[in-house]
Design an enzyme around this catalytic site. Sequence first.
Site, short mmCIF file in Angstrom:
data_model
loop_
_atom_site.label_atom_id
_atom_site.label_comp_id
_atom_site.label_asym_id
_atom_site.label_seq_id
_atom_site.Cartn_x
_atom_site.Cartn_y
_atom_site.Cartn_z
N LYS A 85 0.82 -1.21 0.00
CA LYS A 85 0.00 0.00 0.00
C LYS A 85 0.86 1.26 0.00
CE LYS A 85 -2.31 -1.35 3.71
NZ LYS A 85 -3.25 -1.31 4.84
N LYS A 116 2.99 2.05 2.37
CA LYS A 116 2.99 2.55 3.74
C LYS A 116 4.05 1.78 4.53
CE LYS A 116 -0.74 3.38 7.07
NZ LYS A 116 -2.16 3.24 7.35
#
Length: 136
Positions: free
Chosen positions: A44, A46
């Site tokens: 993602k 992240k």
Amino acid sequence: MSRLITYGTFDLFHHGHLRLLRRCSALASEIHVGVSTDAFNMEKGKRSVWGYSRRSREVLETGLVTSVFPERSFEQKPKDITRLGANLFIMGDDWKGQFDWLVPFCDVIYLPRTPNISTTLLKSKLNWTSNDSQCR
Ligand code: CTP
């Protein structure tokens, strides 16, 4: 018996997370929490300060939840709901509408997010960037 399922990264565990779990525990007798794995977070784009084992342990140590399991993909949710027999899916309202596709599997409720606190805010206060090494 009401069984609730919720998901999150729960990095730098803060009172917004705690309040969400407290409200969950008032809504159901079992609370099952999918904590995103480090690999899924990378997908993602992240990166968390704390690794999966610490993040999942902190969620469990609140004493508010029945089980914690790894969230490895977006698509696993229907399988998790069925496996755990969950009849309620909860997320904070920053996700409003994004999980309505789960309605055929269980009820979906978005709870108001606690204002003025987030992992992103804490990371910025710590000057932590995704180039810094992850804590274990
Ligand atoms: N949450 C909340 N109130 C906050 C922060 C988070 O109710 N102030 C909820 C989210 O809506 C989600 C769960 O807690 O249902 C886990 O959120 P997570 O994404 O792990 O935390 P954030 O602080 O939102 O992280 P980030 O800043 O990285 O988005």
